[in-house]
Design a protein around this motif. Structure first.
Motif, mmCIF file in Angstrom:
data_model
loop_
_atom_site.group_PDB
_atom_site.id
_atom_site.type_symbol
_atom_site.label_atom_id
_atom_site.label_comp_id
_atom_site.label_asym_id
_atom_site.label_seq_id
_atom_site.Cartn_x
_atom_site.Cartn_y
_atom_site.Cartn_z
ATOM 1 N N GLN A 202 27.392 -19.312 6.766
ATOM 2 C CA GLN A 202 28.465 -19.134 7.739
ATOM 3 C C GLN A 202 29.379 -17.973 7.355
ATOM 4 O O GLN A 202 29.724 -17.136 8.194
ATOM 5 C CB GLN A 202 29.284 -20.416 7.857
ATOM 6 C CG GLN A 202 30.420 -20.328 8.872
ATOM 7 C CD GLN A 202 31.217 -21.623 8.945
ATOM 8 O OE1 GLN A 202 30.801 -22.639 8.406
ATOM 9 N NE2 GLN A 202 32.366 -21.574 9.590
ATOM 10 N N ASP A 203 29.740 -17.897 6.072
ATOM 11 C CA ASP A 203 30.631 -16.826 5.598
ATOM 12 C C ASP A 203 29.995 -15.454 5.784
ATOM 13 O O ASP A 203 30.653 -14.503 6.229
ATOM 14 C CB ASP A 203 30.991 -17.047 4.133
ATOM 15 C CG ASP A 203 31.907 -18.243 3.926
ATOM 16 O OD1 ASP A 203 32.506 -18.692 4.930
ATOM 17 O OD2 ASP A 203 31.997 -18.741 2.789
ATOM 18 N N HIS A 204 28.722 -15.342 5.448
ATOM 19 C CA HIS A 204 28.035 -14.052 5.575
ATOM 20 C C HIS A 204 27.940 -13.618 7.035
ATOM 21 O O HIS A 204 28.115 -12.434 7.345
ATOM 22 C CB HIS A 204 26.637 -14.139 4.952
ATOM 23 C CG HIS A 204 26.628 -13.942 3.473
ATOM 24 N ND1 HIS A 204 26.637 -12.704 2.886
ATOM 25 C CD2 HIS A 204 26.638 -14.846 2.456
ATOM 26 C CE1 HIS A 204 26.629 -12.843 1.561
ATOM 27 N NE2 HIS A 204 26.630 -14.131 1.280
ATOM 28 N N LEU A 205 27.648 -14.562 7.924
ATOM 29 C CA LEU A 205 27.541 -14.216 9.337
ATOM 30 C C LEU A 205 28.908 -13.824 9.903
ATOM 31 O O LEU A 205 29.020 -12.869 10.677
ATOM 32 C CB LEU A 205 26.950 -15.395 10.122
ATOM 33 C CG LEU A 205 26.717 -15.158 11.621
ATOM 34 C CD1 LEU A 205 25.826 -13.943 11.856
ATOM 35 C CD2 LEU A 205 26.113 -16.393 12.274
ATOM 36 N N GLU A 206 29.940 -14.541 9.517
ATOM 37 C CA GLU A 206 31.297 -14.211 9.968
ATOM 38 C C GLU A 206 31.684 -12.814 9.481
ATOM 39 O O GLU A 206 32.251 -12.015 10.240
ATOM 40 C CB GLU A 206 32.298 -15.247 9.438
ATOM 41 C CG GLU A 206 32.198 -16.610 10.091
ATOM 42 C CD GLU A 206 32.853 -16.652 11.464
ATOM 43 O OE1 GLU A 206 33.427 -15.631 11.894
ATOM 44 O OE2 GLU A 206 32.795 -17.724 12.111
ATOM 45 N N ASN A 207 31.384 -12.500 8.219
ATOM 46 C CA ASN A 207 31.712 -11.179 7.666
ATOM 47 C C ASN A 207 30.961 -10.075 8.395
ATOM 48 O O ASN A 207 31.517 -9.003 8.674
ATOM 49 C CB ASN A 207 31.406 -11.135 6.175
ATOM 50 C CG ASN A 207 32.364 -11.991 5.366
ATOM 51 O OD1 ASN A 207 33.479 -12.242 5.787
ATOM 52 N ND2 ASN A 207 31.922 -12.429 4.190
ATOM 53 N N LYS A 208 29.704 -10.340 8.706
ATOM 54 C CA LYS A 208 28.899 -9.347 9.426
ATOM 55 C C LYS A 208 29.491 -9.063 10.792
ATOM 56 O O LYS A 208 29.605 -7.911 11.227
ATOM 57 C CB LYS A 208 27.449 -9.840 9.548
ATOM 58 C CG LYS A 208 26.551 -8.913 10.393
ATOM 59 C CD LYS A 208 25.140 -9.458 10.423
ATOM 60 C CE LYS A 208 24.282 -8.677 11.423
ATOM 61 N NZ LYS A 208 24.264 -7.227 11.147
ATOM 62 N N MET A 209 29.880 -10.120 11.498
ATOM 63 C CA MET A 209 30.483 -9.953 12.820
ATOM 64 C C MET A 209 31.795 -9.199 12.739
ATOM 65 O O MET A 209 32.079 -8.323 13.589
ATOM 66 C CB MET A 209 30.708 -11.337 13.465
ATOM 67 C CG MET A 209 29.422 -12.063 13.856
ATOM 68 S SD MET A 209 29.776 -13.706 14.547
ATOM 69 C CE MET A 209 28.151 -14.234 15.004
ATOM 70 N N CYS A 210 32.607 -9.500 11.725
ATOM 71 C CA CYS A 210 33.892 -8.820 11.570
ATOM 72 C C CYS A 210 33.696 -7.333 11.289
ATOM 73 O O CYS A 210 34.405 -6.473 11.831
ATOM 74 C CB CYS A 210 34.700 -9.449 10.442
ATOM 75 S SG CYS A 210 35.313 -11.094 10.827
ATOM 76 N N GLN A 211 32.707 -7.019 10.460
ATOM 77 C CA GLN A 211 32.408 -5.618 10.147
ATOM 78 C C GLN A 211 31.945 -4.867 11.385
ATOM 79 O O GLN A 211 32.344 -3.720 11.618
ATOM 80 C CB GLN A 211 31.349 -5.533 9.055
ATOM 81 C CG GLN A 211 31.848 -6.000 7.678
ATOM 82 C CD GLN A 211 30.738 -6.027 6.659
ATOM 83 O OE1 GLN A 211 29.599 -5.659 6.930
ATOM 84 N NE2 GLN A 211 31.059 -6.482 5.440
ATOM 85 N N GLU A 212 31.112 -5.527 12.177
ATOM 86 C CA GLU A 212 30.630 -4.876 13.412
ATOM 87 C C GLU A 212 31.751 -4.672 14.422
ATOM 88 O O GLU A 212 31.793 -3.673 15.139
ATOM 89 C CB GLU A 212 29.496 -5.720 14.005
ATOM 90 C CG GLU A 212 28.228 -5.712 13.174
ATOM 91 C CD GLU A 212 27.180 -6.680 13.704
ATOM 92 O OE1 GLU A 212 26.034 -6.607 13.247
ATOM 93 O OE2 GLU A 212 27.506 -7.505 14.582
ATOM 94 N N ASP A 213 32.695 -5.632 14.468
ATOM 95 C CA ASP A 213 33.832 -5.493 15.375
ATOM 96 C C ASP A 213 34.714 -4.316 14.967
ATOM 97 O O ASP A 213 35.265 -3.605 15.826
ATOM 98 C CB ASP A 213 34.657 -6.794 15.378
ATOM 99 C CG ASP A 213 33.922 -7.939 16.047
ATOM 100 O OD1 ASP A 213 32.987 -7.643 16.813
ATOM 101 O OD2 ASP A 213 34.284 -9.103 15.798
ATOM 102 N N ARG A 214 34.859 -4.092 13.663
ATOM 103 C CA ARG A 214 35.679 -2.979 13.197
ATOM 104 C C ARG A 214 34.993 -1.643 13.439
ATOM 105 O O ARG A 214 35.623 -0.639 13.624
ATOM 106 C CB ARG A 214 35.974 -3.136 11.696
ATOM 107 C CG ARG A 214 36.963 -4.272 11.401
ATOM 108 C CD ARG A 214 37.513 -4.124 10.002
ATOM 109 N NE ARG A 214 36.460 -4.331 8.991
ATOM 110 C CZ ARG A 214 36.184 -5.505 8.431
ATOM 111 N NH1 ARG A 214 36.889 -6.572 8.756
ATOM 112 N NH2 ARG A 214 35.245 -5.617 7.526
#
Length: 297
Positions: A285-297
């Motif tokens: 869950q943490d890795h997927l959330e981080n990936k999404m946040c990076q893509e949003d930025r």
């Protein structure tokens, strides 16, 4: 009849809605726990004999409860014949097929036994071909004719004739509840045949493997994979919740070319963790959330 929301932790098809009595769910929960007591190292014939007894006992309990309480609405009736009764019924059909196969299988000669099992696979394929429209309807989660398929008002046109031990009683059957149970049973039976053939031909290529699978290797810990397997089992998203732990674990072993030794012991160790028992799932869950946040930025 007192009713309340379902609260027990069971596969996803135990939907939460007002008006369904949780006595049925308690019976199913006890049934699943009883299946886990069947010896992991017992022969298939021993498993089948024990499994049939457990299934018959559970189905009898459900039948008595239906006769006593009946249903308060058509919705409850559909839910019972579509999601509750097929659980023990599918295992009864599966274990009955396994027992029959074990008795009829040639007693000597691996090649003769493999040939016999391959013929069984052909029978399974014919069954699915014959009932293809119904299987598609169910696996696409349709419900527009459920009132015809899973209520006793439309129980006169049975799609196939079951053996007597399958408990075919008009007051306890819908027209397609038995067929749906058999579909689920045949998925289990395929897994049994595959395992049997692999035991007779050690090192042979899996019946369901292909070149793409060989490219995927599990490089994480075995404990993490067991955690994932139990998570998938608990949510019930594989084979509509009818896939048992051994089936799921075996499929993962084949797919990722890995050997899982004792998943029950590993699961006990996971449960014994003092902090964050679902460590791997939290990491995912943490890795997927981080990936999404990076893509949003």
């Amino acid at each position: 009849m007192k009713t309340k929301h379902l609260k027990i932790r069971l596969p996803h098809y135990y939907l939460i809605f007002q008006g369904y009595n949780d006595m049925y769910d308690q019976i199913i929960e006890k049934f699943r726990n009883s299946l886990q007591t069947i010896g992991e190292h017992s022969s298939w014939l021993e498993k089948a004999e024990k499994g049939i007894k457990i299934c018959n006992k559970t189905i009898s309990k459900l039948k008595k409860l239906v006769e006593k309480e009946d249903f308060e609405s058509v919705t409850e009736e559909i839910y019972f014949f579509k999601h509750i009764k097929p659980i023990p019924m599918s295992y009864l059909i599966f274990y009955s097929e396994v027992r029959s196969c074990e008795h009829l299988k040639p007693k000597a000669g691996n090649s003769f036994q493999v040939r016999f099992l391959e013929k069984e696979l052909k029978k399974v394929n014919k069954f699915f071909q014959k009932n293809n429209d119904f299987v598609i309807y169910m696996e696409q989660n349709h419900n527009y004719i459920d009132h015809q398929l899973f209520t006793r008002d439309h129980s006169s046109n049975y799609p196939f004739t079951p053996i007597p031990n399958y408990y075919q009683y008009p007051e306890f059957s819908s027209s397609h509840g038995m067929l749906w149970a058999k579909v689920q049973a045949m998925y289990k039976y395929i897994h049994y045949i595959r395992e049997s053939i692999q035991c007779l031909q050690p090192g042979s290529k899996s019946l369901f493997s292909d070149k793409k699978h060989a490219l995927l290797k599990w490089s994480g810990s075995k404990t993490s994979l067991v955690e994932l397997i139990y998570a998938l089992y608990s949510v019930g998203y594989l084979n509509h919740g009818t896939a048992d732990l051994n089936m799921i674990a075996s499929s993962f072993e084949d797919y990722f070319n890995i050997k899982l030794d004792n998943i029950y012991k590993t699961y006990s160790e996971i449960k014994a963790r003092k902090e964050n028992r679902t460590k791997f799932l939290t990491e995912l869950q943490d890795h997927l959330e981080n990936k999404m946040c990076q893509e949003d930025r």
